[in-house]
Enzyme design. Structure first.
Site, mmCIF file in Angstrom:
data_model
loop_
_atom_site.group_PDB
_atom_site.id
_atom_site.type_symbol
_atom_site.label_atom_id
_atom_site.label_comp_id
_atom_site.label_asym_id
_atom_site.label_seq_id
_atom_site.Cartn_x
_atom_site.Cartn_y
_atom_site.Cartn_z
ATOM 1 N N GLY A 1 124.362 -69.838 1.768
ATOM 2 C CA GLY A 1 123.250 -69.488 2.643
ATOM 3 C C GLY A 1 121.979 -70.184 2.204
ATOM 4 O O GLY A 1 121.991 -71.335 1.769
ATOM 5 N N ASP B 1 113.911 -53.326 -3.083
ATOM 6 C CA ASP B 1 114.046 -54.619 -3.755
ATOM 7 C C ASP B 1 113.273 -54.613 -5.075
ATOM 8 O O ASP B 1 113.805 -55.014 -6.113
ATOM 9 C CB ASP B 1 113.521 -55.722 -2.833
ATOM 10 C CG ASP B 1 113.491 -57.082 -3.504
ATOM 11 O OD1 ASP B 1 114.536 -57.766 -3.498
ATOM 12 O OD2 ASP B 1 112.429 -57.470 -4.030
ATOM 13 N N LYS C 1 114.569 -54.799 -9.233
ATOM 14 C CA LYS C 1 114.010 -55.749 -10.190
ATOM 15 C C LYS C 1 113.362 -55.027 -11.370
ATOM 16 O O LYS C 1 113.480 -55.465 -12.519
ATOM 17 C CB LYS C 1 112.997 -56.649 -9.490
ATOM 18 C CG LYS C 1 113.625 -57.543 -8.428
ATOM 19 C CD LYS C 1 112.573 -58.265 -7.602
ATOM 20 C CE LYS C 1 113.205 -59.165 -6.552
ATOM 21 N NZ LYS C 1 112.199 -59.827 -5.685
#
Length: 429
Positions: free
Chosen positions: A12, A201, A205
């Site tokens: 991708g 997200d 992290k």
């Protein structure tokens, strides 16, 4: 020398850039590694799909499991994302003694333990620099360069989408929805932006950062998470008038006694003089505070195909060198085995605006309530008169539990009509 053979899972946005760099920099990479790097195959979902890079059709396959299992594959790069089939494919590769480079933050934050255990059992490398901050070299400094130091805190902006939205709200006065639409039009936000704007997200992290910083296993479930969907143009303007800017921050901090740590993701006001305040658009920046090294700042492009592929290639060179030398990189370090303490025990500061009755004694009653919960006031100012009377308060540092109790008490006072503009304050202590 005999080439090292690389299997790529995914073609991708990131995978296509990995292929491009492997082709364009083939000679340089061979010189840096000590042997050529050769694509053995590329696993994709659909063979006939148009791609952003030219790929030899003979390399394409929809059978990722067979590609990973091939004896002629030395290194596997995983950039398909998600939990499954990525987890099974990575574990399969590692169990066969292959080295793995991955950008899969969600998997590392949910079940990194399984991956690290597979790497240890198979005696292969597991590298994941691209999982947190795109092109920014951040994880390897935490994992290796600061291995001889004592990291106390990690604070930063680790999601480019939310930073772009908040930056546009601050610089143009745009509403949240308008800024989000602009981010989507420019490709900074997905059609379904939930993972970004709700903080998922950034939380993944933050879990990875905390694990490396504090030598403990940390999952996303341990991260206190708040998104930015409730931030209004009024909030942003109010912060600006006070000399602050609102950012979505990931904060990992040891407790004062060093026996636990807090890890959280939430919007916060930071002074416009703070270096993080100047991080614009979709950029990322992270502060690391260590006992001996002091404050270090890492800044750069935190997302995008080419920046993320740059980090992937950096890891690829590292694991390739290790294979040629017959060595391995550092294993997971969890010796400290610290636990994440609840958000209620986290010490922070709060900004709030109180719509109050404009009459004598109001401030005294408000101050009395703050004292009851052992929360001291740093600044207070009154704005407006009569029905528009408002107290704007910034507290000193206190536990989140005490601050929450104070807010609940304020909402029950008969002199307080509404509590608005509630926002944590960071970066000026």
């Amino acid at each position: 020398m005999k080439p090292l053979r690389v299997a790529l899972l995914g073609c991708g946005v990131v995978g296509s850039q990995v292929i491009r760099l492997l082709h364009e920099q083939a000679d340089d990479l061979a010189a840096r590694v000590g042997a050529p790097l050769e694509l053995a195959g590329v696993a994709v979902r659909r063979l006939g799909r148009k791609r952003d890079v030219e790929v030899d059709p003979a390399l394409l396959t929809t059978d990722a499991e067979s590609l990973v299992a091939r004896d002629d594959v030395d290194i596997v790069i995983e950039v398909i994302g998600g939990i499954e089939p990525a987890r099974g494919l990575i574990v399969s590769a590692l169990s066969r003694g292959k080295s793995v480079v991955t950008a899969n933050k969600a998997l590392l934050a949910e079940d990194g333990a399984t991956l690290h255990e597979a790497a240890r059992a198979g005696k292969g490398d597991l590298y994941f620099e691209a999982s947190v901050a795109g092109a920014i070299p951040l994880l390897r400094p935490l994992r290796e360069s600061l291995a001889g130091d004592h990291v106390k805190r990690v604070l930063g902006i680790v999601n480019g989408t939310t930073n772009y939205i908040l930056d546009k709200m601050d610089s143009t006065g745009a509403s949240f929805n308008d800024a989000l639409e602009e981010a989507q039009a420019l490709g900074y936000a997905e059609a379904d932006p939930t993972a970004d704007i709700e903080g998922f997200d950034a939380a993944a992290k933050a879990a990875i950062l905390a694990g490396l910083a504090f030598h403990s296993r940390v999952t996303a479930a341990a991260v206190h998470r708040e998104g930015i969907t409730e931030i209004t143009a009024t909030d942003v303007a109010s912060a600006k008038a006070m000399g602050y800017v609102i950012k979505l921050l990931a904060i990992c901090a040891r407790s004062d006694d060093g026996r636990s740590f807090g890890v959280r993701v939430h919007p916060a006001m930071i002074p416009r003089t703070h270096p993080l305040a100047g991080v614009r658009e979709a950029y990322n920046a992270v502060f690391v505070e260590a006992e001996s090294a002091g404050q270090l700042m890492f800044y750069g492009k935190g997302a995008g195909g080419a920046p993320t592929a740059s980090a992937v290639l950096g890891d690829l060179v590292a694991v390739a060198r290790n294979r040629l030398a017959g060595t391995r990189g550092p294993e997971e370090s969890t010796y400290a085995d610290l636990s994440a303490h609840p958000m209620g025990e986290t010490v922070t500061r709060l900004h709030m605006a109180l719509d109050v009755a404009d009459k004598p004694g109001v401030l005294a009653r408000v101050a009395e309530l703050f004292a009851k919960h052992d929360v001291s006031i740093q600044t207070v100012r009154q704005e407006g008169h009569g029905d528009d009377a408002q107290l704007v308060i910034v507290t000193h540092r206190a536990t989140d539990a005490a601050l929450t109790a104070t807010l609940e008490g304020l909402r029950e006072l008969d002199i307080v009509r509404a509590v608005t503009g509630v926002m944590r304050v960071e970066g000026d202590d």
